[in-house]
Scaffold this active site. Sequence first.
Site, PDB file in Angstrom:
ATOM      1  NE  ARG A 156      19.787  18.943 -21.482  1.00 37.83           N
ATOM      2  CZ  ARG A 156      20.229  19.133 -22.724  1.00 37.83           C
ATOM      3  NH1 ARG A 156      20.897  18.172 -23.347  1.00 37.83           N
ATOM      4  NH2 ARG A 156      19.991  20.275 -23.344  1.00 37.83           N
TER       5      ARG A 156
ATOM      6  CB  CYS B  45       3.769   4.380  -6.013  1.00 35.68           C
ATOM      7  SG  CYS B  45       2.372   3.240  -6.018  1.00 35.68           S
TER       8      CYS B  45
ATOM      9  NE  ARG C 183       1.065   5.498  -9.859  1.00 34.72           N
ATOM     10  CZ  ARG C 183       0.159   4.842  -9.132  1.00 34.72           C
ATOM     11  NH1 ARG C 183      -0.862   5.482  -8.593  1.00 34.72           N
ATOM     12  NH2 ARG C 183       0.268   3.533  -8.945  1.00 34.72           N
ATOM     13  CB  SER C 184      -0.434   7.109  -5.618  1.00 30.48           C
ATOM     14  OG  SER C 184      -1.227   6.442  -4.654  1.00 30.48           O
TER      15      SER C 184
ATOM     16  CG  ASP D  28      -0.786   2.962   2.452  1.00 31.68           C
ATOM     17  OD1 ASP D  28      -0.844   3.612   3.513  1.00 31.68           O
ATOM     18  OD2 ASP D  28      -1.144   1.767   2.365  1.00 31.68           O
TER      19      ASP D  28
ATOM     20  CG  ASN E   3       8.321   5.009  -0.725  1.00 34.54           C
ATOM     21  OD1 ASN E   3       7.111   5.154  -0.875  1.00 34.54           O
ATOM     22  ND2 ASN E   3       8.927   3.907  -1.130  1.00 34.54           N
TER      23      ASN E   3
ATOM     24  CG  HIS F  50      -3.807   7.606  -0.383  1.00 34.59           C
ATOM     25  ND1 HIS F  50      -3.128   7.849  -1.565  1.00 34.59           N
ATOM     26  CD2 HIS F  50      -3.619   6.285  -0.121  1.00 34.59           C
ATOM     27  CE1 HIS F  50      -2.578   6.733  -2.001  1.00 34.59           C
ATOM     28  NE2 HIS F  50      -2.857   5.765  -1.143  1.00 34.59           N
TER      29      HIS F  50
ATOM     30  CE1 TYR G  23      -6.463   2.527  -0.075  1.00 37.26           C
ATOM     31  CE2 TYR G  23      -4.177   2.707   0.627  1.00 37.26           C
ATOM     32  CZ  TYR G  23      -5.125   2.555  -0.384  1.00 37.26           C
ATOM     33  OH  TYR G  23      -4.721   2.442  -1.691  1.00 37.26           O
TER      34      TYR G  23
END
Length: 276
Positions: free
Chosen positions: A138, A157, A177-178, A180, A188, A218, A220
């Site tokens: 946990r 993000c 979640r997202s 670039d 990151n 993704h 751009y």
Amino acid sequence: MSRADDILVANLKDILENGYSDAELDVRPRWADGTPAHTIKKFGIVNRYDLREEFPVVTVRRTYIKSAVDELLWIWQKKSNNIRDLHSHIWDSWADENGSIGKAYGYQLGVKHKYAEGEFDQVDRVLYDLRHNPQSRRILTNIYNHHDLHEMNLYPCAYSMTFNVSGNVLNGILNQRSQDMLTANNWNVVQYSVLLHMMAQVSGLVAGELVHVIADAHIYDRHIPIVEEIIKNERHPAPTFVMNRDVEDFYAFTPDDFRLENYVCCDKKYDIPVAI
């Protein structure tokens, strides 16, 4: 050659060759000139980095470790949501006139909660469990707080970090979640690899695997030419990660406690527009 290069380049090629384009859709992000910022994306990318083998920094372009660590400490150590506590300008576009990004990122980690063992914020709860309950399943943080989303200038993000101990090895899962991929992917990866090393050291453990889960990975539209160039850049061996081994307190780390030795990489400075 750096395994981080192999992973990033494979991800970028896969997105360009097999990704889904939203070019015909009405999208939220905009470029500085107001033009819609469209993307090509892949869903559900999972990358694994074994920190016992090498430090996962790419060489096809430079990742500035001290700046990355400075932002990491801004969130996880200072638990700040004000850009005036940060030494770079990467968050300027999301800050208000007072420098605040709202109830986001560091703010969420710093909120205290009541537990049977006492009152902790999320970071201190992780540190407590790694020392006292390392077998726990946990040990995690989550800053995607639906109750406060309306007061965040940017939804998180990288929103969740799960820690898991096997023997004396600390592993972690970063959920995002997202992403670039050009602007932030290796940034990151480097940050949360450093975090795993920090948490392990102050808990008497060894940093093991970082698993990076990206829901929407993704590229751009205006980044595609740069991505195509980076894919072709020369690759080099991974550098040696050096951390100050004398630090025993999580809150005593500074960016100067981390460096990369023999970091050979592409030093070209790319002019990368950021979609807002």
